[in-house]
Design an enzyme around this catalytic site. Structure first.
Site, PDB file in Angstrom:
ATOM      1  N   GLU A  14      -4.695  -0.920 -13.845  1.00 44.21           N
ATOM      2  CA  GLU A  14      -6.129  -1.162 -14.028  1.00 44.21           C
ATOM      3  C   GLU A  14      -6.841  -0.071 -14.827  1.00 44.21           C
ATOM      4  O   GLU A  14      -7.913   0.387 -14.425  1.00 44.21           O
ATOM      5  CB  GLU A  14      -6.801  -1.336 -12.661  1.00 44.21           C
ATOM      6  N   LYS A  42       1.437   3.863  -2.928  1.00 42.80           N
ATOM      7  CA  LYS A  42       0.331   4.276  -3.803  1.00 42.80           C
ATOM      8  C   LYS A  42       0.178   5.797  -3.765  1.00 42.80           C
ATOM      9  O   LYS A  42       0.780   6.477  -2.932  1.00 42.80           O
ATOM     10  CB  LYS A  42      -0.944   3.549  -3.371  1.00 42.80           C
ATOM     11  N   ASP A  70      -1.994 -14.637  -5.916  1.00 42.99           N
ATOM     12  CA  ASP A  70      -2.585 -15.394  -4.810  1.00 42.99           C
ATOM     13  C   ASP A  70      -3.639 -16.320  -5.413  1.00 42.99           C
ATOM     14  O   ASP A  70      -4.160 -16.054  -6.482  1.00 42.99           O
ATOM     15  CB  ASP A  70      -3.152 -14.496  -3.679  1.00 42.99           C
ATOM     16  N   ASN A  87      -0.026  -2.713 -15.499  1.00 41.63           N
ATOM     17  CA  ASN A  87      -0.445  -3.772 -14.563  1.00 41.63           C
ATOM     18  C   ASN A  87      -1.973  -3.861 -14.514  1.00 41.63           C
ATOM     19  O   ASN A  87      -2.656  -2.835 -14.443  1.00 41.63           O
ATOM     20  CB  ASN A  87       0.084  -3.382 -13.169  1.00 41.63           C
ATOM     21  N   ASN A 145       0.785  -1.245   0.000  1.00 40.90           N
ATOM     22  CA  ASN A 145       0.000   0.000   0.000  1.00 40.90           C
ATOM     23  C   ASN A 145       0.813   1.289   0.000  1.00 40.90           C
ATOM     24  O   ASN A 145       0.416   2.263  -0.630  1.00 40.90           O
ATOM     25  CB  ASN A 145      -0.929   0.026   1.225  1.00 40.90           C
ATOM     26  N   GLU A 196       0.919 -10.000  -8.599  1.00 42.96           N
ATOM     27  CA  GLU A 196       0.182  -9.988  -7.315  1.00 42.96           C
ATOM     28  C   GLU A 196      -0.424 -11.357  -7.046  1.00 42.96           C
ATOM     29  O   GLU A 196      -1.587 -11.477  -6.633  1.00 42.96           O
ATOM     30  CB  GLU A 196      -0.922  -8.920  -7.364  1.00 42.96           C
ATOM     31  N   HIS A 208      -4.786 -12.500  -9.337  1.00 39.78           N
ATOM     32  CA  HIS A 208      -5.571 -12.886  -8.166  1.00 39.78           C
ATOM     33  C   HIS A 208      -6.534 -13.951  -8.681  1.00 39.78           C
ATOM     34  O   HIS A 208      -7.661 -13.649  -9.076  1.00 39.78           O
ATOM     35  CB  HIS A 208      -6.320 -11.679  -7.602  1.00 39.78           C
TER      36      HIS A 208
HETATM   37  C1  XIL Z   1      -4.827  -3.989  -2.153  1.00 38.08           C
HETATM   38  C2  XIL Z   1      -4.109  -4.137  -0.816  1.00 38.08           C
HETATM   39  O1  XIL Z   1      -3.580  -5.436  -0.707  1.00 38.08           O
HETATM   40  C3  XIL Z   1      -5.081  -3.862   0.305  1.00 38.08           C
HETATM   41  O2  XIL Z   1      -4.394  -3.861   1.546  1.00 38.08           O
HETATM   42  C4  XIL Z   1      -5.758  -2.518   0.093  1.00 38.08           C
HETATM   43  O3  XIL Z   1      -6.766  -2.329   1.062  1.00 38.08           O
HETATM   44  C5  XIL Z   1      -6.373  -2.443  -1.283  1.00 38.08           C
HETATM   45  O4  XIL Z   1      -5.410  -2.724  -2.265  1.00 38.08           O
HETATM   46  N1  XIL Z   1      -4.882  -4.797  -7.165  1.00 38.08           N
HETATM   47  C6  XIL Z   1      -3.830  -3.984  -6.875  1.00 38.08           C
HETATM   48  C7  XIL Z   1      -3.373  -3.845  -5.476  1.00 38.08           C
HETATM   49  O5  XIL Z   1      -3.205  -3.454  -7.799  1.00 38.08           O
HETATM   50  O6  XIL Z   1      -2.854  -2.577  -5.212  1.00 38.08           O
HETATM   51  C8  XIL Z   1      -4.462  -4.159  -4.490  1.00 38.08           C
HETATM   52  O7  XIL Z   1      -3.912  -4.164  -3.194  1.00 38.08           O
HETATM   53  C9  XIL Z   1      -5.092  -5.482  -4.827  1.00 38.08           C
HETATM   54  C10 XIL Z   1      -5.715  -5.455  -6.190  1.00 38.08           C
END
Ligand code: XIL
Length: 361
Positions: free
Chosen positions: A163, A82, A273, A206, A79, A271, A242
């Site tokens: 995004e 940002k 997961d 991204n 975070n 990112e 994700h």
């Molecule tokens: C998320 C963080 O992990 C959280 O802690 C926050 O509340 C919101 O953002 N895409 C992204 C990331 O590019 O910056 C986001 O991260 C998850 C989705």
């Protein structure tokens, strides 16, 4: 069931033998029996961390540092880098927390990825920017320029724009505040400014679901082709990934990597997961679910290795260290266990899946 992270697959048995024969303290053997993901890959293995004042900041909850230092050689701030953190007022940049993270990365021989210079969510855009009535071109250029200059030489790569594509059919540019003020030109202007400020940094676009939704991928590829035709500086694509245990299909993921590779751009899994509870029917990560997750992680990393040639591998970053801190549980309002490590820093089968892919087992 869960292996201690300090015990790697093969070396764990060696450590056990040593323990038996020498009676050495278990903790010492564990350290000598380290299997680190970062040592198994020829590209950066990264993790998103909390820093600064955040609840799970690695500067406050220091017990996580050993694991982070052991396993990863690339960091990204979950975070604190940002927009609203770094640029809280028009004439004020706030770098202390990010500088501390950059120092930490340097001290531990890790690279730092910057995330993200331009991102649309209402709660991410600084209030002053929302109310900005001046010259948006100049303001955005200044925002990007200042930040990239500040971190030049310390941030290896940036998510310049995050995004910007709306996947609702037909896919198109997201009608964000930036778009409303500047049209699609804000995207290339951010890339141009970032490159001018730090020519050595790799610049990424991204996004999420670009590995899942064909129309979104196509729209992104159109944007890339247009950038490349007009020599807008862009070096890579970040696939957030994700993902779920069963979506998207590996074939679609491979196809997406391949399309970016074909254009000569780097690919980051930025990112990663793997959600397991998409049907919200799990109370815990069962052994069956953990095995499915392991296979899924293995398939994703294998796809990356097979589709992305070494020179274009920008790396793989996991979006968090331990399951208990995953953003997904809050985001989806259900418990998730999407990462490689348990809350006690032991490794999950998911870790073995990544390891097996990296070592070709
Ligand atoms: C998320 C963080 O992990 C959280 O802690 C926050 O509340 C919101 O953002 N895409 C992204 C990331 O590019 O910056 C986001 O991260 C998850 C989705």
């Amino acid at each position: 069931m869960h292996k201690k992270i300090f015990c790697g697959l093969l070396l764990a048995s060696l450590a056990a033998v040593l323990n038996e024969t020498t009676g050495a303290a278990e903790s010492n053997d564990r350290v000598s029996a380290t299997i680190a993901l970062k040592n198994m890959a020829s590209f950066p293995i990264g993790v998103a961390v909390s820093a600064g004042d955040e609840k799970r900041s690695l500067f406050k909850k220091t017990d996580q540092q050993a694991l982070i230092n052991q396993q990863f050689n690339s960091l990204v701030a979950g975070n604190i880098m940002k927009m609203r953190y770094l640029h809280p007022a028009e004439n004020q940049f706030s770098y202390d927390d990010a500088d501390a993270l950059a120092n930490y990365a340097k001290e531990h021989g890790m690279i730092l990825h910057g995330h993200a210079l331009v991102w649309h969510p209402d709660y991410q855009v600084p209030t002053w920017m929302k109310n900005y009535a001046g010259d948006w071109d100049a303001m955005l250029t200044q925002h990007v320029t200042q930040i990239c200059k500040h971190f030049a030489g310390r941030v290896a790569s940036w998510d310049v724009a995050n995004e910007v594509i709306d996947e609702n059919v037909p896919a198109g540019y997201r009608k964000s505040l930036f778009y409303q003020k500047m049209g699609k030109s804000y995207i290339e202007k951010a890339f141009i400014a970032a490159h001018a400020a730090d020519p050595a940094a790799d610049l990424y676009y991204n996004d999420f679901n670009t590995e899942a939704v064909q129309s979104k991928l196509d729209f992104m590829l159109g944007m890339i082709d247009d950038f490349q035709a007009r020599h807008i500086p862009i070096h890579g694509i970040g696939f957030q990934m994700h993902v779920n245990s069963d979506y998207p299909a590996i074939a679609q993921i491979r196809k997406s990597f391949k399309a970016v590779v074909k254009r000569g751009l780097k690919v980051r899994i930025s990112e990663l997961d793997v959600a397991m509870n998409q049907r919200n029917d799990l109370k815990a990560l069962t052994p069956v679910a953990a095995a499915i997750q392991k296979a899924r992680y293995k398939a994703i990393v294998t796809a990356y290795l097979e589709e992305v040639p070494p020179a274009l591998r920008g790396g793989i970053t996991f979006w968090g260290v331990v399951d208990g801190e995953t953003w997904l549980s809050k985001f989806h309002k259900r418990t998730e266990w999407p990462l490689l490590f348990n809350d006690d820093y032991t490794s999950k089968p998911a870790f073995d899946g990544v390891l097996e892919a990296l070592t070709g087992k």
